[in-house]
Design a protein around this motif. Structure first.
Motif, PDB file in Angstrom:
ATOM      1  N   LEU A   1       0.826  -1.210   0.000  1.00  0.00           N
ATOM      2  CA  LEU A   1       0.000   0.000   0.000  1.00  0.00           C
ATOM      3  C   LEU A   1       0.862   1.263   0.000  1.00  0.00           C
ATOM      4  CD1 LEU A   1      -2.844  -0.976   2.518  1.00  0.00           C
ATOM      5  CD2 LEU A   1      -2.929  -0.936   0.018  1.00  0.00           C
ATOM      6  N   ASN A   2       2.134   1.113   0.429  1.00  0.00           N
ATOM      7  CA  ASN A   2       3.114   2.186   0.241  1.00  0.00           C
ATOM      8  C   ASN A   2       2.768   3.436   1.052  1.00  0.00           C
ATOM      9  OD1 ASN A   2       5.580   2.653  -0.984  1.00  0.00           O
ATOM     10  ND2 ASN A   2       4.710   3.736  -2.736  1.00  0.00           N
ATOM     11  N   LYS A   3       2.343   3.243   2.318  1.00  0.00           N
ATOM     12  CA  LYS A   3       1.951   4.361   3.178  1.00  0.00           C
ATOM     13  C   LYS A   3       2.899   4.470   4.353  1.00  0.00           C
ATOM     14  CE  LYS A   3      -1.208   6.706   3.325  1.00  0.00           C
ATOM     15  NZ  LYS A   3      -1.367   8.132   2.883  1.00  0.00           N
ATOM     16  N   ALA A   4       3.512   5.635   4.518  1.00  0.00           N
ATOM     17  CA  ALA A   4       4.482   5.841   5.586  1.00  0.00           C
ATOM     18  C   ALA A   4       3.830   5.721   6.968  1.00  0.00           C
ATOM     19  CB  ALA A   4       5.142   7.207   5.426  1.00  0.00           C
ATOM     20  N   THR A   5       2.570   6.171   7.092  1.00  0.00           N
ATOM     21  CA  THR A   5       1.907   6.101   8.403  1.00  0.00           C
ATOM     22  C   THR A   5       1.701   4.656   8.851  1.00  0.00           C
ATOM     23  OG1 THR A   5      -0.210   6.318   7.222  1.00  0.00           O
ATOM     24  CG2 THR A   5       0.730   8.323   8.185  1.00  0.00           C
ATOM     25  N   LEU A   6       1.458   3.764   7.893  1.00  0.00           N
ATOM     26  CA  LEU A   6       1.326   2.348   8.241  1.00  0.00           C
ATOM     27  C   LEU A   6       2.685   1.751   8.603  1.00  0.00           C
ATOM     28  CD1 LEU A   6      -1.210   1.120   5.522  1.00  0.00           C
ATOM     29  CD2 LEU A   6      -1.677   1.891   7.845  1.00  0.00           C
ATOM     30  N   PHE A   7       3.748   2.203   7.907  1.00  0.00           N
ATOM     31  CA  PHE A   7       5.088   1.700   8.222  1.00  0.00           C
ATOM     32  C   PHE A   7       5.501   2.067   9.637  1.00  0.00           C
ATOM     33  CE2 PHE A   7       6.341   1.952   3.452  1.00  0.00           C
ATOM     34  CZ  PHE A   7       5.631   0.774   3.222  1.00  0.00           C
ATOM     35  N   GLU A   8       5.103   3.259  10.092  1.00  0.00           N
ATOM     36  CA  GLU A   8       5.459   3.674  11.449  1.00  0.00           C
ATOM     37  C   GLU A   8       4.887   2.687  12.477  1.00  0.00           C
ATOM     38  OE1 GLU A   8       7.424   5.947  12.430  1.00  0.00           O
ATOM     39  OE2 GLU A   8       7.743   7.147  10.621  1.00  0.00           O
TER      40      GLU A   8
ATOM     41  N   GLU B   1       6.992  -2.262  -9.239  1.00  0.00           N
ATOM     42  CA  GLU B   1       8.263  -1.587  -8.985  1.00  0.00           C
ATOM     43  C   GLU B   1       8.101  -0.317  -8.173  1.00  0.00           C
ATOM     44  OE1 GLU B   1      10.002  -0.737 -12.713  1.00  0.00           O
ATOM     45  OE2 GLU B   1       8.314   0.426 -13.469  1.00  0.00           O
ATOM     46  N   ASN B   2       6.930   0.302  -8.214  1.00  0.00           N
ATOM     47  CA  ASN B   2       6.716   1.532  -7.447  1.00  0.00           C
ATOM     48  C   ASN B   2       5.960   1.289  -6.147  1.00  0.00           C
ATOM     49  OD1 ASN B   2       7.941   3.212  -9.398  1.00  0.00           O
ATOM     50  ND2 ASN B   2       6.059   3.210 -10.624  1.00  0.00           N
ATOM     51  N   PHE B   3       5.620   0.037  -5.868  1.00  0.00           N
ATOM     52  CA  PHE B   3       4.833  -0.254  -4.670  1.00  0.00           C
ATOM     53  C   PHE B   3       5.623  -0.027  -3.386  1.00  0.00           C
ATOM     54  CE2 PHE B   3       1.428  -3.322  -6.562  1.00  0.00           C
ATOM     55  CZ  PHE B   3       0.930  -2.246  -7.291  1.00  0.00           C
ATOM     56  N   LEU B   4       6.953  -0.139  -3.441  1.00  0.00           N
ATOM     57  CA  LEU B   4       7.769  -0.037  -2.231  1.00  0.00           C
ATOM     58  C   LEU B   4       8.626   1.227  -2.221  1.00  0.00           C
ATOM     59  CD1 LEU B   4       8.927  -3.748  -1.914  1.00  0.00           C
ATOM     60  CD2 LEU B   4       7.141  -2.595  -0.617  1.00  0.00           C
ATOM     61  N   SER B   5       8.259   2.234  -2.991  1.00  0.00           N
ATOM     62  CA  SER B   5       9.062   3.466  -3.023  1.00  0.00           C
ATOM     63  C   SER B   5       9.066   4.157  -1.671  1.00  0.00           C
ATOM     64  CB  SER B   5       8.513   4.411  -4.095  1.00  0.00           C
ATOM     65  OG  SER B   5       7.156   4.733  -3.837  1.00  0.00           O
ATOM     66  N   THR B   6       7.951   4.129  -0.961  1.00  0.00           N
ATOM     67  CA  THR B   6       7.886   4.760   0.357  1.00  0.00           C
ATOM     68  C   THR B   6       8.731   3.991   1.360  1.00  0.00           C
ATOM     69  OG1 THR B   6       5.647   5.531  -0.139  1.00  0.00           O
ATOM     70  CG2 THR B   6       6.332   5.608   2.150  1.00  0.00           C
ATOM     71  N   LEU B   7       8.802   2.664   1.199  1.00  0.00           N
ATOM     72  CA  LEU B   7       9.655   1.868   2.084  1.00  0.00           C
ATOM     73  C   LEU B   7      11.122   2.267   1.892  1.00  0.00           C
ATOM     74  CD1 LEU B   7       9.918  -0.452   4.109  1.00  0.00           C
ATOM     75  CD2 LEU B   7      10.077  -2.027   2.179  1.00  0.00           C
ATOM     76  N   THR B   8      11.529   2.469   0.651  1.00  0.00           N
ATOM     77  CA  THR B   8      12.889   2.928   0.377  1.00  0.00           C
ATOM     78  C   THR B   8      13.129   4.297   1.001  1.00  0.00           C
ATOM     79  OG1 THR B   8      12.885   1.712  -1.711  1.00  0.00           O
ATOM     80  CG2 THR B   8      14.542   3.428  -1.461  1.00  0.00           C
ATOM     81  N   SER B   9      12.159   5.182   0.891  1.00  0.00           N
ATOM     82  CA  SER B   9      12.286   6.514   1.500  1.00  0.00           C
ATOM     83  C   SER B   9      12.349   6.422   3.022  1.00  0.00           C
ATOM     84  CB  SER B   9      11.105   7.395   1.083  1.00  0.00           C
ATOM     85  OG  SER B   9      11.071   7.565  -0.315  1.00  0.00           O
ATOM     86  N   PHE B  10      11.593   5.497   3.604  1.00  0.00           N
ATOM     87  CA  PHE B  10      11.603   5.301   5.054  1.00  0.00           C
ATOM     88  C   PHE B  10      13.021   4.954   5.526  1.00  0.00           C
ATOM     89  CE2 PHE B  10      11.169   2.793   8.898  1.00  0.00           C
ATOM     90  CZ  PHE B  10      10.206   3.481   9.627  1.00  0.00           C
ATOM     91  N   ILE B  11      13.672   4.025   4.824  1.00  0.00           N
ATOM     92  CA  ILE B  11      15.037   3.637   5.176  1.00  0.00           C
ATOM     93  C   ILE B  11      15.996   4.806   4.961  1.00  0.00           C
ATOM     94  CG2 ILE B  11      16.932   2.083   4.565  1.00  0.00           C
ATOM     95  CD1 ILE B  11      14.783   0.040   3.725  1.00  0.00           C
TER      96      ILE B  11
END
Length: 816
Positions: A184-191, A265-275
């Motif tokens: 889903l590529n959402k930073a709020t969910l990653f937190e 390929e763009n589904f995990l762009s936010t995960l990369t930004s998180f790291i």
């Protein structure tokens, strides 16, 4: 009604389909898709070969074309039905309006009704999460719903229940759910998912991939195998937590999750930004803690620190510098300035000289970060260091020695270090200000303090054998200096040492690549060095190597010198008879059509095309008899033609001048220029190992040609008789062979008896029609200090230059 109808054009195997058709495949013309073109449907054209649209709330379609022309054809039909211009990329504005509508909706508003979080609902939840991935709008809705209802923590509680009950089916569903939530590529969910409370359960869910026979043991690896190393205790709990979180999230991205497909390929762009942002925070927090960094540097340079601890410290800095690449340019500048202030370069100088291979490798990586960021900072450090330290321990010399002593059979570390050295000596990235010129200052430093270390293996592996050393020592008694690879008492090129060891040959190839770079980018510095060391003659000894790549490197070095079309270099080549080893290599190669053959032919073709008159005259007068039989290219016949044309032109020019002007009173002395060169070659060096190169004469190359031609005409008859006696002998392979016919020394005015006897050993080729200048290097000379072409320093001579007095550490003699 208008339909998009897609049919097969050829037989399609069932193995290429997503469903089983019983193994019969599909026949040509079978219907694959039929879709009505609705005037209100928003069609979107992407990347020139993709058309996407939605037909229902949960039904999205995409057409992918192999060719752009096919996509354009269908797109024109769609635009024709909807009355749109085919140049647009979206036929309707509904998508944009829906996205704006979503942005305006309050966050607390549930946009998707989620099933209750129970075991018997896991399959339904997994289907829902999977179905929304193809629609950006629905992904956004689901992400808001998961965030607002605290749904993820409830799912992870179900995971613990399923694992305790060994409910394999439920665990497989949870894998699909958690993987879908990541996409889903959402930073709020990653937190939420990557918090200390939840991250290990997330990793646990991802262990139960339905495609695997047995679940992976990622949690066991993260908790037991992977250990957190604190080189210096970290007291900041927030920093510790951020480091742990970044490592685990990086592990999830790199190890656990499968490689995304082209549609993901763009589904995990936010995960990369998180790291990425986590690394920025870690670097910033460490950089601000000067007490921590100071302690790290103190232990790194402390002689009492044990090897294991030092290895951990160096690896810490390596990762620290790798994280710094995430910083913005201005922040990265501050980061490296902080490291420089704390003493990173002196510390690297110590650890790069250690015996531990892992420590040296990590230190090299750190050094590469520094050189890439600011080569000027490194250059400034080493020049300041040279005022206080010996050459042996200079940072650049330590780097050169590490390159020379690389134990890797493929010289992987040496290649990396060679690239760093090339960056440091590249004038293109050197600064020039009103107060100083970095180029002149650093190149003076490099050639005075470092070049002898770089060329030590080359000089060591192109020296003569022991018998020649003994003979040379005897000659010194009579104050004669001979170059180590000259033709002395019948010695031929077979007497010279050629490196046959593959690793040594690779190393010499790297050194030659750097020297070739210097010829191209440095001016009088490398020219002076080549002349003082008679370096080209030494390099051309490598034309005899059994390793063709090394012979090609030597040839490339000469080609780059000739490519400058500098008459100073040209006179050096002709006087030293330095085409001889190249022509011998061509003749030894025989009729084989290979890279060596092509490279040699290209060298002479360049001379012909560029009409370098002095070289053409030398080649034709000395070697044409051996080369005229080569007829598969017209290069050598073309050289002879150029030579004869120039000779005729000069003859006509002389005939057109009144006889009184051709008298001796107005004729230039053929020795005039040579005497100027003698004065320069015999000057003492102004600096250690460095002489000042006089300005290159601006007269045209053909200015000296009348004298050469007149000399040629005067000795023509003598030459014709000598040619019969001195024709180059054929080898067993049928080619001609030459031996080195010129000494590397210049003629001295007073010849003793010994000098006459030695001069008599040279080949008559030096007098077969060339000018008197071409024969000046055939006689011996009284030894002088410093600047003779081909000057050789002997280990037992106390008067040798300081830069030639080397310890085993400073001048490793590889392959000797």
């Amino acid at each position: 009604q208008f339909f998009i109808s897609i049919r097969t054009e050829s037989y399609i195997s069932s193995s290429s389909l997503l469903y089983d058709d019983g193994g019969n495949g599909l026949l040509a013309g079978s219907l694959l898709l039929e879709s009505k073109i609705n005037p209100n449907t928003a069609y979107q054209k992407q990347q020139d070969t993709l058309i996407v649209w939605s037909e229902a709330e949960n039904y999205d379609l995409a057409l992918s074309f192999q060719e752009k022309a096919g996509c354009d054809e269908i797109w024109e039909k769609i635009c024709q039905v909807q009355g749109k211009d085919p140049s647009v990329e979206v036929t309707q504005d509904l998508i944009e309006s829906e996205e704006e509508h979503i942005e305006e909706m309050p966050e607390t508003s549930p946009l998707i009704d989620l099933p209750t979080c129970e075991l018997n609902k896991l399959e339904e939840i997994a289907d829902l999460v999977t179905s929304v991935l193809s629609s950006p709008i629905r992904r956004e809705k689901l992400a808001l719903a998961l965030e607002n209802e605290g749904y993820i923590k409830k799912l992870l509680q179900l995971f613990q229940v399923c694992e305790n009950l060994e409910n394999t089916e439920g665990l497989h569903h949870l894998y699909e759910i958690i993987r879908g939530i990541l996409f889903l590529n959402k930073a709020t969910l990653f937190e939420v998912m990557f918090s200390d409370e939840c991250i290990m359960d997330v990793v646990g869910c991802l262990e139960y991939d339905p495609s695997l026979a047995q679940p992976k043991r990622h949690r066991e690896f993260l908790t037991k195998t992977a250990k957190f190393k604190e080189v210096i205790p970290i007291t900041d709990s927030e920093l510790r937590q951020k480091i742990h979180q970044t490592y685990r999230v990086q592990y999830i991205q790199d190890i656990i999750l499968p490689t995304p497909s082209v549609f993901e390929e763009n589904f995990l762009s936010t995960l990369t930004s998180f790291i990425f942002f986590n690394k920025v925070e870690i670097v910033s927090m460490l950089q601000e803690d000067e007490k921590f960094l100071s302690e790290v540097f103190a232990q790194l340079t402390d002689e009492a620190t044990d090897d294991d601890k030092r290895c951990e410290l160096v690896n810490f800095f390596k990762e620290f510098c790798a994280f710094s690449q995430t910083l913005q340019p201005q922040n990265r500048d501050a980061f490296f300035k902080t490291l420089a202030k704390l003493g990173i370069l002196p510390a690297l100088e110590i650890v790069m000289g250690m015996d531990d291979l892992q420590v040296r490798s990590a230190a090299t990586d750190i050094f590469s970060y520094l050189v890439e960021f600011s080569p000027s900072m490194v250059r400034e450090f080493v020049m300041q260091e040279a005022q206080q330290s010996d050459d042996d321990i200079l940072l650049i010399n330590v780097v050169i020695e590490q390159m020379i002593c690389d134990t890797d059979p493929e010289l992987g570390g040496a290649v990396q270090l060679m690239g760093l050295l090339r960056t440091l000596i590249d004038p293109e990235n050197m600064l020039a200000t009103a107060n100083k010129t970095e180029k002149s200052e650093f190149l003076n430093f490099f050639y005075n303090h470092c070049m002898h270390v770089l060329t030590a293996p080359l000089l060591a592996n192109t020296s003569e054998d022991k018998c020649e050393k003994v003979f040379t020592t005897l000659l010194k008694t009579y104050t004669f200096i001979f170059y180590l690879s000259d033709a002395v008492v019948g010695s031929t090129k077979s007497n010279t040492i050629c490196p046959d060891n593959y690793q040594t040959a690779q190393l010499l190839a790297l050194i030659l690549e750097l020297l070739t770079f210097c010829v191209e980018h440095h001016t009088y510095h490398i020219k002076n060095y080549i002349m003082n060391k008679d370096l080209l003659r030494r390099v051309l000894v490598l034309m005899n190597s059994k390793h063709t790549f090394l012979a090609l490197c030597a040839l490339r070095f000469m080609r780059r010198i000739i490519g400058l079309k500098d008459e100073f270099y040209n006179r050096y080549i002709t006087k030293g008879n330095l085409f001889e080893p190249v022509i011998n290599a061509l003749l030894d190669n025989g009729t084989r059509y290979n890279l060596l053959n092509s490279a040699v032919i290209e060298l002479f073709e360049f001379i012909r095309v560029e009409d370098i008159k002095s070289l053409i005259a030398h080649i034709v007068e000395n070697f044409y008899n051996a080369l005229e039989s080569i007829e598969y290219v017209q290069t050598f016949k073309g050289l002879k033609t150029k030579y004869e044309q120039e000779k005729d032109r000069q003859n006509q020019k002389l005939n057109s001048v009144p006889s009184i002007l051709r008298s001796n009173r107005f004729r230039r002395d053929a020795r005039a220029l040579e005497e100027d060169e003698e004065m320069w070659f015999n000057e003492d060096e102004e600096e250690e190992g460095e002489a000042v190169v006089p300005p290159v004469e601006k007269s045209k190359p053909e200015d000296d040609f009348p004298d050469s031609y007149e000399k040629f005409m005067e000795t023509k008859k003598a030459k014709e008789s000598e040619d019969k006696e001195n024709l180059p002998k054929r080898t067993s392979a049928g080619g001609f062979k030459f031996t080195f016919s010129h000494s590397a020394s210049a003629a001295n005015g007073a010849n003793s008896t010994n000098s006459k006897s030695v001069a008599a050993q040279t080949s008559p080729a030096s007098s077969n029609g060339s000018s008197s200048k071409n024969a000046t290097l055939t006689t011996a000379v009284t030894a002088t200090k410093g600047s003779l072409v081909g000057l050789v320093d002997y280990p037992d001579d106390e008067d040798d230059d300081e830069e030639e007095e080397t310890s085993p550490r400073k001048r490793p003699r590889l392959g000797s």
